[in-house]
Design a protein around this motif. Structure first.
Motif, short mmCIF file in Angstrom:
data_model
loop_
_atom_site.label_atom_id
_atom_site.label_comp_id
_atom_site.label_asym_id
_atom_site.label_seq_id
_atom_site.Cartn_x
_atom_site.Cartn_y
_atom_site.Cartn_z
N LEU A 1 0.84 -1.21 0.00
CA LEU A 1 0.00 0.00 0.00
C LEU A 1 0.86 1.26 0.00
O LEU A 1 0.43 2.33 -0.42
N GLU A 2 2.07 1.10 0.53
CA GLU A 2 2.91 2.27 0.75
C GLU A 2 3.93 2.49 -0.37
O GLU A 2 4.63 3.49 -0.37
N GLU A 3 4.01 1.53 -1.33
CA GLU A 3 5.10 1.59 -2.31
C GLU A 3 5.09 2.86 -3.15
O GLU A 3 6.07 3.57 -3.25
N GLU A 4 3.96 3.11 -3.80
CA GLU A 4 3.84 4.37 -4.56
C GLU A 4 2.38 4.79 -4.58
O GLU A 4 1.49 3.94 -4.46
N PRO A 5 2.10 6.08 -4.70
CA PRO A 5 0.71 6.51 -4.65
C PRO A 5 -0.10 5.99 -5.85
O PRO A 5 0.47 5.71 -6.91
N PHE A 6 -1.39 5.87 -5.65
CA PHE A 6 -2.27 5.29 -6.67
C PHE A 6 -2.84 6.37 -7.59
O PHE A 6 -2.99 7.53 -7.18
N GLY A 7 -3.19 5.94 -8.82
CA GLY A 7 -3.74 6.87 -9.81
C GLY A 7 -5.24 7.03 -9.69
O GLY A 7 -5.81 8.01 -10.19
N TYR B 1 -6.71 8.69 2.35
CA TYR B 1 -6.96 8.67 0.89
C TYR B 1 -5.98 9.63 0.22
O TYR B 1 -5.30 9.27 -0.73
N ALA B 2 -5.94 10.85 0.75
CA ALA B 2 -5.08 11.88 0.15
C ALA B 2 -3.62 11.41 0.13
O ALA B 2 -2.92 11.56 -0.87
N ALA B 3 -3.17 10.80 1.23
CA ALA B 3 -1.76 10.40 1.35
C ALA B 3 -1.39 9.27 0.39
O ALA B 3 -0.22 9.07 0.09
N HIS B 4 -2.41 8.52 -0.08
CA HIS B 4 -2.11 7.36 -0.94
C HIS B 4 -2.44 7.62 -2.40
O HIS B 4 -2.45 6.69 -3.21
N MET B 5 -2.71 8.88 -2.75
CA MET B 5 -3.09 9.20 -4.14
C MET B 5 -2.09 10.15 -4.79
O MET B 5 -1.53 11.02 -4.13
N GLN B 6 -1.92 9.95 -6.10
CA GLN B 6 -1.09 10.89 -6.86
C GLN B 6 -1.79 12.25 -6.92
O GLN B 6 -3.03 12.32 -6.84
N GLN B 7 -0.99 13.29 -7.11
CA GLN B 7 -1.57 14.63 -7.30
C GLN B 7 -2.51 14.61 -8.51
O GLN B 7 -2.14 14.08 -9.56
N GLY B 8 -3.70 15.11 -8.36
CA GLY B 8 -4.66 15.19 -9.48
C GLY B 8 -5.45 13.92 -9.71
O GLY B 8 -6.30 13.87 -10.61
N ALA B 9 -5.20 12.88 -8.92
CA ALA B 9 -5.87 11.59 -9.16
C ALA B 9 -7.35 11.64 -8.75
O ALA B 9 -7.68 12.32 -7.78
N PRO B 10 -8.20 10.89 -9.47
CA PRO B 10 -9.62 10.85 -9.09
C PRO B 10 -9.89 9.94 -7.90
O PRO B 10 -9.28 8.88 -7.77
N LEU B 11 -10.84 10.39 -7.09
CA LEU B 11 -11.30 9.63 -5.92
C LEU B 11 -12.77 9.32 -6.13
O LEU B 11 -13.54 10.19 -6.53
N ILE B 12 -13.16 8.07 -5.87
CA ILE B 12 -14.58 7.67 -5.99
C ILE B 12 -14.99 7.09 -4.65
O ILE B 12 -14.44 6.07 -4.21
#
Ligand code: SAM
Length: 267
Positions: free
Chosen positions: A193-199, A217-228
């Motif tokens: 979960l911690e390796e790289e942020p998700f798209g 959620y914010a800490a595990h997401m790439q900048q600009g990535a969509p959240l559902i």
């Protein structure tokens, strides 16, 4: 199955229940103003309980009834079907096969369907997707079918993981496409979960938990990535919106289906 229908209830016919047992009833139940007495064979009944009616009932095969009434669920480009409905998927639709009744996530709940639809609206090509609260694995598998480079489904309930893995195998989805692990955000118990942020991050949980996890959620997401986010009762939308604003998510949109809502946002 032979059933004697006697008008009345256990209360109003209390004095007559022993007569039914003595006449050979193998079971008694009360339903809709009738006492239903089960018998192996017809028998002469005493005068006091002769106002009933003998009925030969066909046995209900509940399993067959369940299979007959379960409908495929179309969610955007994906149609979710039970294993015996593979032939019912329309041309051009992506089939997602799920054995019903094993873990939450057959597509029949509005939240699951809305989340699959929302995933289908994104360009997932080459994107790593995180599905928090994967249940049957439905959202991670949908992401894989929609072209995600890899989807990770996590769930705190260990029962769900082998079910999600089996569902993936049934859909020909390899571990390189979708992986399922016990765990969640914020515990640090799952190194992948911690390796790289998700798209993309998708989570069908509930409003209070989205509020608690919004920072994760914010800490595990790439900048600009969509959240559902879904699993949200419309009455609790304010809580989720405030949590997303607190964590600097923007582009917040809401869609509703009955009492359920789905929220999208961008990191
Ligand atoms: N993703 C599936 C769907 O959309 O149909 C299943 C969603 S089901 C409503 C919620 C799932 O989240 C359950 O399998 C539950 O065990 C899991 N869950 C609950 N709290 C969780 C948490 N804090 N972290 C990860 N999973 C959680």
């Amino acid at each position: 199955m032979l059933v004697y229908h006697l008008p009345g209830t256990f209360d109003t016919r209390e004095d007559h229940l022993d007569l039914l047992w003595e006449a050979g009833a193998t079971g008694l139940e009360e339903r809709s103003g009738l006492i239903r007495a089960y018998f192996e064979q017809r028998t002469d009944l005493p005068e006091a309980i002769r106002d009933g009616e003998w009925i030969e009932e066909t046995e209900q095969d509940w399993q067959a009834e369940f299979r007959r009434t379960l409908r495929p669920v179309q969610a955007g480009k994906i149609t979710i079907v039970a294993p015996w409905q593979r032939e019912e998927v329309a041309a051009g639709q992506l089939p997602l096969v799920i054995e019903p009744g094993m873990a939450f996530g057959t597509g029949h709940h509005a939240t699951t369907r809305m989340a699959v639809e929302a995933l289908g609206e994104l360009d997932l090509a080459g994107v790593r997707v995180l599905d928090v609260g994967t249940g049957s694995g439905v959202l991670a598998m949908a992401a894989a079918l929609l072209g995600a480079s890899w989807a990770l489904g996590v769930d705190i309930d260990p029962i769900t993981i082998p079910i999600a893995r089996q569902n993936a195998r049934d859909n020909g989805i390899s571990e390189a496409q979708a992986q399922f692990e016990e765990g969640t955000l914020g515990l640090g118990d799952l190194p992948m979960l911690e390796e790289e942020p998700f798209g993309v991050l998708v989570a069908n949980l509930y409003a209070e938990l989205h509020d608690l996890l919004a920072g994760e959620y914010a800490a595990h997401m790439q900048q600009g990535a969509p959240l559902i986010l879904t699993g949200i009762l419309t009455s609790k939308l304010g809580l989720v919106r405030a949590a997303l604003e607190r964590e600097d998510f923007g582009d917040i949109t809401v869609r509703e289906d009955g009492e359920w809502a789905l929220v999208t946002a961008r990191r």
